[in-house]
Design an enzyme around this catalytic site. Structure first.
Site, short mmCIF file in Angstrom:
data_model
loop_
_atom_site.label_atom_id
_atom_site.label_comp_id
_atom_site.label_asym_id
_atom_site.label_seq_id
_atom_site.Cartn_x
_atom_site.Cartn_y
_atom_site.Cartn_z
N ARG A 157 80.45 66.78 -45.65
CA ARG A 157 79.77 66.14 -46.79
C ARG A 157 80.31 64.73 -47.02
O ARG A 157 79.62 63.86 -47.53
CB ARG A 157 79.89 67.00 -48.06
CG ARG A 157 79.24 66.33 -49.28
CD ARG A 157 78.70 67.30 -50.32
NE ARG A 157 79.50 68.48 -50.50
CZ ARG A 157 80.62 68.55 -51.22
NH1 ARG A 157 81.06 67.47 -51.85
NH2 ARG A 157 81.29 69.67 -51.32
N LYS A 160 63.51 52.22 -42.84
CA LYS A 160 62.54 51.16 -42.55
C LYS A 160 62.98 50.35 -41.31
O LYS A 160 63.13 50.93 -40.27
CB LYS A 160 62.36 50.28 -43.79
CG LYS A 160 62.15 51.08 -45.09
CD LYS A 160 60.84 51.83 -45.16
CE LYS A 160 60.73 52.79 -46.32
NZ LYS A 160 60.99 52.24 -47.65
N ASP A 199 68.69 44.93 -52.96
CA ASP A 199 68.05 45.84 -52.02
C ASP A 199 67.51 44.96 -50.88
O ASP A 199 66.54 44.22 -51.07
CB ASP A 199 66.93 46.61 -52.72
CG ASP A 199 66.18 47.56 -51.79
OD1 ASP A 199 66.22 47.37 -50.56
OD2 ASP A 199 65.52 48.49 -52.30
N TYR A 250 60.85 48.36 -55.81
CA TYR A 250 60.28 49.56 -55.20
C TYR A 250 59.95 50.59 -56.30
O TYR A 250 60.78 50.85 -57.18
CB TYR A 250 61.30 50.12 -54.22
CG TYR A 250 60.80 51.25 -53.39
CD1 TYR A 250 59.88 51.04 -52.38
CD2 TYR A 250 61.25 52.54 -53.62
CE1 TYR A 250 59.42 52.10 -51.62
CE2 TYR A 250 60.79 53.61 -52.85
CZ TYR A 250 59.86 53.36 -51.86
OH TYR A 250 59.41 54.41 -51.11
C1 PLP Z 1 61.43 52.70 -48.90
C2 PLP Z 1 62.21 51.87 -49.83
C3 PLP Z 1 63.18 52.43 -50.65
C4 PLP Z 1 63.45 53.92 -50.68
O1 PLP Z 1 63.92 54.36 -49.45
P1 PLP Z 1 63.71 55.87 -48.91
O2 PLP Z 1 64.45 55.83 -47.59
O3 PLP Z 1 62.24 56.10 -48.77
O4 PLP Z 1 64.33 56.77 -49.92
C5 PLP Z 1 63.92 51.59 -51.49
N1 PLP Z 1 63.68 50.27 -51.50
C6 PLP Z 1 62.74 49.69 -50.72
C7 PLP Z 1 62.52 48.23 -50.80
C8 PLP Z 1 61.97 50.46 -49.86
O5 PLP Z 1 61.03 49.89 -49.11
#
Ligand code: PLP
Length: 419
Positions: free
Chosen positions: A79, A231, A206, A133
């Site tokens: 974990r 992504k 982010d 997001y």
């Molecule tokens: C997809 C995304 C998230 C969330 O990520 P997950 O892996 O789907 O939980 C957060 N911020 C941005 C800018 C995103 O494109």
């Protein structure tokens, strides 16, 4: 706060540090080698193995004890990490120029942990860009108030207004993305970070849309950098993962949060992300070139009303983008409005696509298109959508690495077919 202060330098942050062997190398080289083969073994494996083991034990009870008390680097229970996730953490630290990185089970888990570690708790204010997001927006609105935190969600592109809010409200945490979704507004990140720091706030960036290929937020003094590793970093649409990078002074708190919340990344997912990362730099080069070309094509198309891509001179923050991002790299994300488009026409457009996938993620090798009014922003009513700038005919495209002529042909075909 004494709870978070460890007396000696904890070994668990040593693990997640940038890989010094590749710190000075080009991003393309870092993607291939950073994090791999970092621990001396009797033999080497070119790729880090998938350590599918829940627990770890040692020659003697004392050896295990050394790991439990962080006197020596190692693993106790998965974990809190595995050798496979460590390799990914070291790679991401290196790419971001971060001191340490923790990977976790999704991008949402990463944003959640970063907010907790940055101080979003009782009576503290989170100031968040209103076009972050969608799930981060709802998390800040719905989950953090349960911990006693307050939130303000506001437009970050009006710097004077933002500065007034920061000075008046004194937020504990400021959270934003440098390119917003789906309007592709570019936030003047260095200016926002400076304002936030002047008011004593911790800043979370982010970096999912911009990625370290376009921007390294630690170079402009961000405190925490989060990613949806699902992504561009992993890039192949086959894994969910997230990461938080930070300074070592903030790491213990982050580490404890992750262990207690339990949103660990499994070794199989860590391996897939690490595998995808090898070609990150090559993919980004192709993504950016294709996106620029697709944006130009759409802008000149008679059936398209408007295109938003930070690389286009017509983009309202093109100059800001050119200043804060390295030359010619404006990312893979764009959005456009099909002329005179209602919901039915939008559906006809999506159904007419033969190559581009009408699916809600982004950052994959494949091109993807969504209609935000019906997907990512479906909970907003017509007036709220209009206030954000989204119309029924707005589409967000994550431009993939297919041949650009094939992409243009698919867009052109669907634009004509939906009329
Ligand atoms: C997809 C995304 C998230 C969330 O990520 P997950 O892996 O789907 O939980 C957060 N911020 C941005 C800018 C995103 O494109």
């Amino acid at each position: 706060m004494a709870k978070w202060e460890y007396t000696d330098q904890p070994m668990h942050s040593e693990h997640r540090r940038a890989d010094a062997r590749y710190a000075e190398k080009d991003l393309a080289t870092q993607c291939l080698h950073a994090g791999e083969r970092w621990e001396k073994q009797a033999f080497w494996t070119s790729s880090t193995p998938i350590h599918n083991s829940t627990t770890f034990f040692y020659e003697s009870a004392r050896d295990l004890d050394d790991r439990v008390y962080y006197r020596k680097p190692g693993y106790v229970y998965s974990r809190s990490g595995s050798p496979t996730s460590t390799a990914l953490e070291r790679a991401l630290s290196t790419l971001e120029g971060a001191e340490v990185t923790h990977v976790c089970s999704s991008g949402m888990a990463a944003s959640h942990l970063a907010l907790l570690a940055a101080g979003a708790g009782r009576d503290q204010l989170i100031l968040c860009c209103s076009d972050v997001y969608g799930s981060v927006y709802t998390m800040v609105e719905n989950i953090f108030p349960q911990l006693g935190a307050r939130s303000i969600l506001t437009d970050f592109s009006d710097l004077d207004r933002l500065e007034a809010i920061i000075e008046r409200e004194k937020p504990a945490v400021v959270y934003f993305e440098v390119m917003t979704n789906p309007m592709l507004r570019v936030i003047d990140a260095p200016a926002v970070i400076e304002m936030a720091h002047r008011a004593g706030a911790a800043v979370i960036v982010d970096n999912t849309f911009t990625t370290p290929y376009l921007l390294k937020p630690f170079e402009i003094q961000a405190d925490f950098v989060t990613h949806s590793v699902s992504k561009f970093l992993s890039g192949h649409g086959d894994v969910l993962a997230g990461s938080v990078s930070c300074y070592r002074k903030d790491f213990d708190k982050l580490h404890d949060m992750l262990i207690q919340v339990g949103c660990t990344l499994g070794p199989n997912e860590a391996w897939l992300a690490l595998r995808g990362l090898k070609t990150f730099s090559l993919r980004m080069e192709s993504h950016c070139a294709n996106a620029m070309e697709a944006a130009r094509f759409l802008e000149s198309h008679p059936l398209v009303e408007r295109v938003r891509y930070p690389g286009l001179p017509s983009h309202p923050q093109h100059e800001t983008a050119a200043r804060i991002l390295p030359d010619g790299r404006y990312g893979a994300m764009l959005s456009f409005d099909v002329a005179d488009c209602d919901k039915d026409k939008a559906f006809r457009f999506l159904d007419a696509l033969r190559l581009i996938l009408p699916a809600t993620t982004l950052g994959d090798v494949y091109s993807l298109i969504v209609n935000p009014a019906r997907t990512t922003h479906h909970w907003l009513n017509g007036d709220e959508l209009a206030a954000v700038g989204i119309s029924p005919g707005t589409f967000r495209m994550s431009v993939g690495i297919e041949h650009i002529e094939d992409l243009k042909e698919d867009l052109d075909h669907a634009l004509k077919a939906c009329q």
